[in-house]
Design an enzyme around this catalytic site. Structure first.
Site, PDB file in Angstrom:
ATOM      1  N   ASN A  41      -7.528   3.203  -1.055  1.00 15.47           N
ATOM      2  CA  ASN A  41      -6.293   3.893  -0.665  1.00 15.47           C
ATOM      3  C   ASN A  41      -5.609   3.240   0.520  1.00 15.47           C
ATOM      4  OD1 ASN A  41      -6.784   5.739  -2.681  1.00 15.47           O
ATOM      5  ND2 ASN A  41      -7.487   7.364  -1.320  1.00 15.47           N
TER       6      ASN A  41
ATOM      7  N   THR B 290      -8.637   3.050 -13.050  1.00 19.25           N
ATOM      8  CA  THR B 290      -9.033   4.450 -13.147  1.00 19.25           C
ATOM      9  C   THR B 290      -8.292   5.273 -12.100  1.00 19.25           C
ATOM     10  OG1 THR B 290     -10.863   4.052 -11.622  1.00 19.25           O
ATOM     11  CG2 THR B 290     -11.338   3.850 -13.978  1.00 19.25           C
TER      12      THR B 290
ATOM     13  N   SER C  36     -10.306   0.519  -5.835  1.00 17.98           N
ATOM     14  CA  SER C  36      -9.366   1.637  -5.704  1.00 17.98           C
ATOM     15  C   SER C  36      -9.227   2.072  -4.248  1.00 17.98           C
ATOM     16  CB  SER C  36      -9.815   2.828  -6.567  1.00 17.98           C
ATOM     17  OG  SER C  36      -8.735   3.708  -6.798  1.00 17.98           O
TER      18      SER C  36
ATOM     19  N   SER D  12      -5.114   7.630  -8.837  1.00 13.95           N
ATOM     20  CA  SER D  12      -5.062   6.215  -8.445  1.00 13.95           C
ATOM     21  C   SER D  12      -4.410   5.293  -9.467  1.00 13.95           C
ATOM     22  CB  SER D  12      -6.473   5.709  -8.144  1.00 13.95           C
ATOM     23  OG  SER D  12      -6.912   6.203  -6.899  1.00 13.95           O
TER      24      SER D  12
ATOM     25  N   ASP E  52      -9.182  16.789   3.743  1.00 15.91           N
ATOM     26  CA  ASP E  52      -9.690  15.444   3.444  1.00 15.91           C
ATOM     27  C   ASP E  52      -9.706  14.543   4.677  1.00 15.91           C
ATOM     28  OD1 ASP E  52     -10.180  15.852   0.765  1.00 15.91           O
ATOM     29  OD2 ASP E  52      -8.232  15.098   0.093  1.00 15.91           O
TER      30      ASP E  52
ATOM     31  N   LYS F 155      -1.619   3.112  -8.198  1.00 18.45           N
ATOM     32  CA  LYS F 155      -1.841   1.799  -7.587  1.00 18.45           C
ATOM     33  C   LYS F 155      -1.383   0.654  -8.488  1.00 18.45           C
ATOM     34  CE  LYS F 155      -5.805   3.091  -4.647  1.00 18.45           C
ATOM     35  NZ  LYS F 155      -6.136   4.471  -4.987  1.00 18.45           N
TER      36      LYS F 155
END
Length: 960
Positions: A803, A908, A801, A548, A651, A551
């Protein structure tokens, strides 16, 4: 610039320096003029030169070369670090198979009868076909089995055709395999009953003249797969054909063009539930053999528990099968072999059981831990091994009685297999026999070389972080030539060993990165001032998987190019202006422009902005009472690629893997709330939000006594909106919720909107439907609904975070910049932004969130974006969006009660084998520094990676 540490931190690190001692194998042998030193110097110079080229600077490699004759290492380079091996993983699998099954092992496929055969040859019952994992079973073998059945007197079957694939489990795909690989033969599904390697070969030939449809055929012939032909014949001799198989379906969609004089195009295409494909082929072979089947003969799955086979087929011996496996690098063979190991040795035909058998074998080679294997072929990027481990296995092989069988299966340089066209005309031709491995960013070569002095060398070269694939192959070929030339490798006269550069922070940071538990990691680290002075770096140019941290690039580019005050719009249209009497005769249109915050007013809401209820309420307020036409959803602002390239198939049931579209709701998900029933034995209680007919919940989960094992799970059937609750939920469980992605996000929006309008008393005509389409130019805009400003959206995105938010922003960037709402167009806009800010674009960016492992980027790239943003007008919004250590977001519970609490603003990133932390940190004397830490590889626990980051952050914050 000199820095000093606070007394307590310095004392702690002096202690650490005493405790942390690293034992490393030197790259150079003793004695400056030795042949081994010449070999090492030539390779080191080559590697040094690679780091000067912008197209190869990011690659990093583990190399180990061992002289089997003298029983000594000739050269090593980062041999203890873990790398994604690609198809080199097949060596672990095939060596273990030879060890446990033996070179002469054969697979069987059996036919059983369930019923009686009367004197006239009529089977009053079912015919059963049972598989035991034969990877080489072909349609011709089924034809021979059918002939045997006929020879044994069966002329007619009055029952059904039953199929038994129970020798393996039902997990069809390996951990972490990519959904976009699935249509292709190299990613075929795994089953104990398989034929033609569980793919069919589709052939596209041109029509007679330009404008005609292309001609399609498929082998083996079957009725199980549906071919949809959208290929047109055009002038010329070139073809441009794409193949798609929608997830969970047995439809093959071929699109594009083929030249009228072009050769035929072939593609190996896969299917769902391949045992039924076997049944379809089996059915045709039985009919072709003259065995009559009832008109409605069904293919059904079953399990044969007892009985004597009526007929059987045996495969070729393992020693012959692995020749195709390794020379042609056949993934299907490798996976079938792995599950066969599990079935035969552990009684469980699963990936996991198979890898346990491999672990048992390689433990004897001295490899007890420090690696990860999740499949047999290396198709998964979760596999991680070291070059040293590979060489240890090859050294172990040398003393095994099946060594010749394994070596005979390896490609030979310039001769055959995957090495047929490499090293031709060099000293290494016919001297290298080794396994190749290749996929995006990865290239590997491991095996044996016959040196010029006749010595046999075992070697492994695993290269990751490859920006341009040729550099990985050329490195391997260069090393292979040096090995074949050994010991007459000339020492490169213009080579001087590169001295390790020391920074002010080296004495404090090196011990952290060099501690034994971090030996398997590649650490890309850079720390610099806002003025650009580098205070510390290590492998800062290595192209790593960032998770991540990517991002940071997506949100920076969005803020700079769209502006912090940018808002997303959602437009509402009608075929005509709103009717005064509230009775709208035409269609209703809703057009999306990528608003990631569109939501329903329930627990799924995370930010204010546009809600479905708000849109419905506005329409009611305008006096609308009825829509006689259709509700048409326009999602044309973005492309229709629902998932990021490289996202893992396993996933797809999880919230962090959402489906994407320009018109999407609730971050592409619904919410399933659950809690135990009133008593043991009762169904689990659940609730769906929003309460919509768009998703179907099937509840198979039961409440069990308090204290019993919790096996409760929520899964979505692939490619559908059916959600299954399974397993047991203990009565003392407090309950929770899961967000589950849904398919076709625009239809989800339309369904929920229609339901909301119905609640507002607005009805639809009896023939009204919800469809995807585009707003016609003649339509009248009724209203435009606007989101929160981008600065607020980016704050939620980075703090949590998210997505979905990141992917929507990336496609919005592409649409705004180039008129193409795609991830690739968005990534191009991000890379252009980074170059504008002073960075470089020699990295691979595939999605916006960092979820795909196709992304390859360096710590220096990320630091360049962070540095550039400090000079941007959008910096305040950017900085405020970042989690703060010990305070909020994904850093809320990290670095509490340390000097870094409140001083680190960072992003993170975490997934298996990956952990990253990048951002800004303020030192004790008030100076702001930029840091980026990306860790890839194997560690005994993810805590090892976060501890490294936290220790570095603590030191930086404590500097004065």
């Amino acid at each position: 610039m000199n820095y000093r540490m606070a007394r307590r931190t310095l004392s702690w690190f002096l202690m650490m320096l005493l405790l942390l001692q690293m034992a490393a194998v030197p790259a150079f042998a003793e004695g400056g003029n030795s042949a081994a030193n010449s070999l090492a110097a030539s390779v080191e110079k080559y590697l040094k030169d690679l780091q000067q080229n912008p197209e190869s600077i990011g690659l990093y490699t583990g190399i180990a070369i061992y002289d089997l004759t003298d029983q000594t290492y000739l050269y090593t380079h980062n041999e203890k670090r873990n790398y994604i091996p690609a198809s080199n993983m097949k060596l672990f699998t095939t060596i273990s198979a030879l060890d446990r099954l033996g070179p002469d092992y054969q697979w069987k496929t059996e036919v059983y009868i369930d019923g009686k055969v009367n004197p006239g040859g009529v089977l009053q019952g079912n015919l059963l076909l049972k598989g035991y994992g034969d990877p080489s079973l072909a349609a011709e073998d089924l034809e021979k089995l059918a002939a045997v059945v006929k020879e044994k007197g069966i002329k007619q079957v009055n029952g059904d055709l039953l199929l038994d694939e129970s020798y393996f489990d039902e997990e069809r795909l390996g951990t972490g395999w990519m959904w976009d690989d699935e249509p292709y033969g190299y990613s075929a599904q795994i089953s104990a009953l398989a034929v033609h390697k569980n793919f069919a070969t589709a052939t596209v030939a041109p029509g007679q003249k330009a404008g005609d449809p292309a001609k399609l055929s498929i082998e083996p012939a079957n009725a199980y797969l549906t071919l949809i032909n959208q290929v047109k014949t055009v002038e010329g001799n070139k073809s441009a054909i794409s193949v798609e198989r929608p997830r969970g379906k047995n439809e093959i969609i071929l699109t594009g063009t083929i030249g009228v004089t072009s050769p035929a195009y072939t593609e190996d295409v896969t299917m769902e539930d391949p045992a039924l494909f076997v049944g379809d082929v089996w059915k045709q072979k039985l009919s072709a053999a003259g065995i009559k089947l009832k008109p409605k003969t069904e293919l059904k799955k079953t399990t044969v528990k007892t009985g004597v086979p009526f007929a059987a087929h045996l495969s070729m011996p393992l020693r012959e099968l692995i020749v195709e496996l390794n020379k042609e690098s056949d993934n299907f063979y490798a996976e079938m072999l792995l599950k066969t190991l599990g079935a035969t040795q552990k009684g469980n035909g699963s990936f996991q059981a198979g890898t346990q058998v491999v672990a048992d074998v390689i433990k004897r080679a001295g490899i007890e831990s420090g690696y990860t294997q999740v499949d047999g072929s290396g198709l998964s990027r979760f596999d991680l091994i070291t070059a040293e481990q590979m060489v240890k296995l090859l050294v172990f092989l040398e003393d095994q009685d099946y060594r010749e069988a394994l070596e005979a299966s390896l490609p030979i340089a310039g001769v055959d297999g995957t090495l047929k066209n490499r090293l031709k005309g060099t000293v290494a031709e016919n001297k290298v026999f080794a396994k190749t491995g290749s996929m995006g960013g990865v290239n590997s070569l491991s095996g044996f070389v016959t040196a010029k002095n006749g010595h046999k060398l075992a070697f492994s070269i695993i290269v990751n972080g490859i920006y341009k694939s040729k550099y990985g192959r050329e490195l391997q070929d260069f090393v292979a030539i040096q090995m074949a030339t050994y010991p007459e490798v000339p020492y490169p006269g213009d080579y001087t060993p590169e001295e390790t550069k020391n920074y002010d922070l080296s004495e404090w940071l090196d011990p952290i990165l060099d501690k034994p538990e971090a030996a398997g990691l590649t650490a890309g680290v850079i720390i610099k001032t806002l003025e650009g002075e580098v205070l510390y770096e290590r492998d800062a140019d290595s192209l790593l998987t960032p998770a991540s941290n990517l991002k940071l690039l997506t949100t920076a580019a969005a803020l700079n190019q769209l502006g912090p005050d940018y808002t997303f719009k959602t437009e509402l249209y009608g075929d005509a202006p709103l009717s005064p009497d509230g009775n709208q005769k035409g269609n209703l249109y809703l057009k999306g422009y990528g608003d990631p915050t569109l939501h329903t007013e329930d627990e799924l809401k995370v930010q204010d902005g546009v809600s479905i209820e708000g849109i419905a309420s506005w329409m009611k307020g305008q006096g609308l009472t009825r829509v006689n036409g259709n509700l048409i959803l326009d999602e044309s602002y973005f492309d229709k690629q629902r998932l990021g390239l490289g996202w893992a198939w396993d996933d797809e049931s999880y919230y962090y893997n959402p489906t994407l579209g320009a018109l999407a709701l609730n971050r592409g998900t619904v919410m399933v709330e659950y809690e135990p029933g009133k008593e043991a034995g009762s169904p689990v209680t659940w609730n769906l939000l929003p309460q919509t007919s768009y998703a179907k919940v099937i509840n198979e989960a039961k409440t069990v006594e308090a204290g019993e094992e919790n096996t409760f799970a929520i899964q979505r059937d692939r490619g559908t909106n059916t959600i299954r609750l399974t397993g047991n939920l203990p009565a003392d469980d407090s309950g929770d919720y899961e967000r589950v992605p849904v398919e076709e996000p625009a239809l989800y929006v339309g369904t929920v909107l229609r339901e909301a309008l119905t609640k507002e008393g607005i009805s639809f005509g009896p023939k009204s439907s919800i469809t995807i389409g585009q707003v016609p130019s003649s339509a009248v805009k009724w209203n435009e609904f606007k989101s929160l400003p981008l600065s607020d959206i980016v704050t939620y995105l980075n703090k949590h975070s998210d997505n979905f938010y990141a992917e929507m922003l990336l496609k919005a960037l592409g649409a705004a910049k180039s008129g193409e709402g795609s991830a690739s167009a968005g990534a191009e806009a991000v890379q252009e932004e980074l170059t504008t800010l002073g960075g470089s674009s020699n990295f691979d960016m595939i999605d916006g969130s960092g979820l795909t492992r196709y992304n390859l980027i360096s710590a220096r790239h990320i630091a360049s974006m962070l540095e550039g943003m400090t000079k941007s007008d959008a910096f305040e919004a950017y900085d405020l969006s970042l989690p703060v250590a010990g305070v909020d977001g994904t850093l809320k519970n990290r670095l509490k009660d340390t000097p870094a609490q409140g001083k680190l603003h960072g992003k993170t990133g975490s997934m298996t084998g990956v952990n990253s932390l990048s951002g800004y940190i303020t030192t004790k004397n008030g100076e702001t520094l930029i840091l980026s830490i990306i860790l890839n590889g194997y560690a005994i626990s993810s805590d090892v990676m976060t501890d490294i980051q936290d220790q570095i952050a603590t030191i930086l914050a404590d500097m004065e």
